[in-house]
Enzyme design. Structure first.
Site, PDB file in Angstrom:
ATOM      1  CB  SER A  10      -0.891   0.017   1.244  1.00 47.98           C
ATOM      2  OG  SER A  10      -1.366   1.336   1.469  1.00 47.98           O
ATOM      3  CG  HIS A  35      -3.832  -1.649  -1.474  1.00 42.74           C
ATOM      4  ND1 HIS A  35      -4.937  -2.408  -1.794  1.00 42.74           N
ATOM      5  CD2 HIS A  35      -4.185  -0.923  -0.387  1.00 42.74           C
ATOM      6  CE1 HIS A  35      -5.902  -2.164  -0.928  1.00 42.74           C
ATOM      7  NE2 HIS A  35      -5.483  -1.250  -0.060  1.00 42.74           N
ATOM      8  CG  ASP A  37      -5.079   2.133   1.277  1.00 42.95           C
ATOM      9  OD1 ASP A  37      -6.047   1.356   1.150  1.00 42.95           O
ATOM     10  OD2 ASP A  37      -3.961   1.772   1.699  1.00 42.95           O
ATOM     11  CG  MET A  39      -8.455   6.691   3.143  1.00 40.41           C
ATOM     12  SD  MET A  39      -7.688   6.561   4.755  1.00 40.41           S
ATOM     13  CE  MET A  39      -6.774   5.027   4.580  1.00 40.41           C
ATOM     14  CG  HIS A  68      -9.235  -0.187  -0.098  1.00 42.18           C
ATOM     15  ND1 HIS A  68      -8.591  -0.456   1.103  1.00 42.18           N
ATOM     16  CD2 HIS A  68     -10.568  -0.268   0.175  1.00 42.18           C
ATOM     17  CE1 HIS A  68      -9.493  -0.689   2.042  1.00 42.18           C
ATOM     18  NE2 HIS A  68     -10.688  -0.565   1.519  1.00 42.18           N
ATOM     19  CG  MET A  70     -11.335   2.714   2.649  1.00 36.15           C
ATOM     20  SD  MET A  70      -9.747   2.603   3.460  1.00 36.15           S
ATOM     21  CE  MET A  70      -8.667   2.860   2.051  1.00 36.15           C
ATOM     22  CG  MET A 141     -11.391  -3.398   5.556  1.00 38.46           C
ATOM     23  SD  MET A 141      -9.900  -2.905   4.660  1.00 38.46           S
ATOM     24  CE  MET A 141      -8.987  -1.978   5.902  1.00 38.46           C
ATOM     25  CG  ASP A 179      -5.988  -3.154   3.429  1.00 32.72           C
ATOM     26  OD1 ASP A 179      -4.934  -2.887   4.013  1.00 32.72           O
ATOM     27  OD2 ASP A 179      -6.630  -2.334   2.727  1.00 32.72           O
TER      28      ASP A 179
HETATM   29  C1  DX5 Z   1      -6.312   1.094   5.966  1.00 33.41           C
HETATM   30  C2  DX5 Z   1      -5.814   0.878   4.548  1.00 33.41           C
HETATM   31  C3  DX5 Z   1      -4.674  -0.083   4.483  1.00 33.41           C
HETATM   32  C4  DX5 Z   1      -3.448   0.348   5.237  1.00 33.41           C
HETATM   33  C5  DX5 Z   1      -2.406  -0.735   5.221  1.00 33.41           C
HETATM   34  O1  DX5 Z   1      -7.464   1.847   5.956  1.00 33.41           O
HETATM   35  O2  DX5 Z   1      -6.843   0.367   3.738  1.00 33.41           O
HETATM   36  O3  DX5 Z   1      -4.381  -0.415   3.151  1.00 33.41           O
HETATM   37  O4  DX5 Z   1      -2.940   1.533   4.761  1.00 33.41           O
HETATM   38  O5  DX5 Z   1      -1.344  -0.320   6.011  1.00 33.41           O
HETATM   39  P1  DX5 Z   1      -0.723  -1.279   7.130  1.00 33.41           P
HETATM   40  O6  DX5 Z   1      -0.287  -2.521   6.454  1.00 33.41           O
HETATM   41  O7  DX5 Z   1       0.398  -0.466   7.691  1.00 33.41           O
HETATM   42  O8  DX5 Z   1      -1.806  -1.559   8.136  1.00 33.41           O
HETATM   43 ZN    ZN Z   2      -6.394  -0.545   1.731  1.00 35.00          ZN
END
Ligand code: DX5
Ligand code: ZN
Length: 236
Positions: A10, A35, A37, A39, A68, A70, A141, A179
């Site tokens: 990620s 990956h 993320d 948000m 991903h 969110m 998750m 994840d």
């Molecule tokens: C959390 C994210 C993850 C996260 C993973 O909301 O979706 O992808 O960044 O990071 P680690 O492996 O450090 O938990």
């Molecule tokens: Zn993620």
């Protein structure tokens, strides 16, 4: 049949000031996906990256971009992420009503992009039932979404095993991704539960040697997967 585990670092944990080098590094180290993320400060408290980054990353990346989402109302942005070059897009069951979830996953698939659905740690896996046949991947998750570097929620391996069982019962075989808080200590439990893809943020990018970290996580996960397969075989 044994399939090696796939690793999806990620980039939320990467050094943004040298993102290109970080992407090169994980690609050369044999990572299977990048990956991303996304948000929005609404669905989760944190605000991270979005379309402009995916747009720039997509033509450069040599491995698939696993996005991903969110975010609230993901159905609005899904077509934009598809245009930007995402190879797979994950939406959360908690972000959409069932009819909207169905149409959003259909939109993703019909556009030739891999469709995935995710459940937060406190969401029952029964929420996945209406869309099991519409997805290429299910993301379990193992932390509350929102931040990298959190501790793995123990018991997530069991949840993965339940998802795997549910897939088998329904005669579908999407990839199962996990994840949150995944590293050498936590990877074996989810791998033996049936995980196919492991997302790693801090375990890779905050390691002294990220390439070695990818290999180590893969090695312990593969060993656990093999042991689980052997014991399943022995039980049959
Ligand atoms: C959390 C994210 C993850 C996260 C993973 O909301 O979706 O992808 O960044 O990071 P680690 O492996 O450090 O938990
Ligand atoms: Zn993620």
């Amino acid at each position: 049949m044994f399939q090696p585990i796939k690793i999806a670092p990620s980039i939320l944990s990467a050094n943004f000031m040298s993102l290109k080098d970080e992407v090169d590094l994980i690609t050369e180290a044999g990572a299977d996906y990048i990956h991303v993320d996304v948000m929005d400060g609404h669905f989760v408290p944190n605000l991270t990256m979005g379309i402009p980054l995916v747009k720039q990353l997509a033509p450069y990346a040599k491995i698939p971009l696993d996005v991903h989402l969110m975010i609230a109302n993901p159905e609005v942005q899904v077509p934009w992420f598809m245009d930007a070059g995402a190879d797979s897009i994950t939406v959360h069951v908690e972000a959409l009503s069932v009819p909207h979830l169905v149409t959003t996953l259909e939109t993703i698939r019909n556009g030739g992009v891999k469709a995935a659905v995710s459940v937060k740690p406190r969401t029952d896996i029964s929420a996945l039932a209406p869309v099991m046949e519409l997805v290429d991947m299910i993301l379990v998750m193992s932390v509350e979404p929102g931040f990298s570097g959190q501790s793995f929620i123990e018991g997530s391996g069991k949840k993965v095993a339940e998802v795997a069982k549910m897939c088998e019962a329904m005669g579908v075989s999407p990839l199962i991704q996990v994840d949150g808080g995944i590293g050498v200590r936590t990877a074996p439990a989810v791998a033996s539960g049936g995980a196919d893809v492991l997302v790693c943020g801090n375990a890779v990018f905050k390691a002294e040697d990220p390439a070695a970290a990818i290999s180590e996580v893969r090695a312990v996960a593969d060993a656990a997967r093999l042991r689980a397969l052997e014991s399943q075989g022995a039980q049959r």
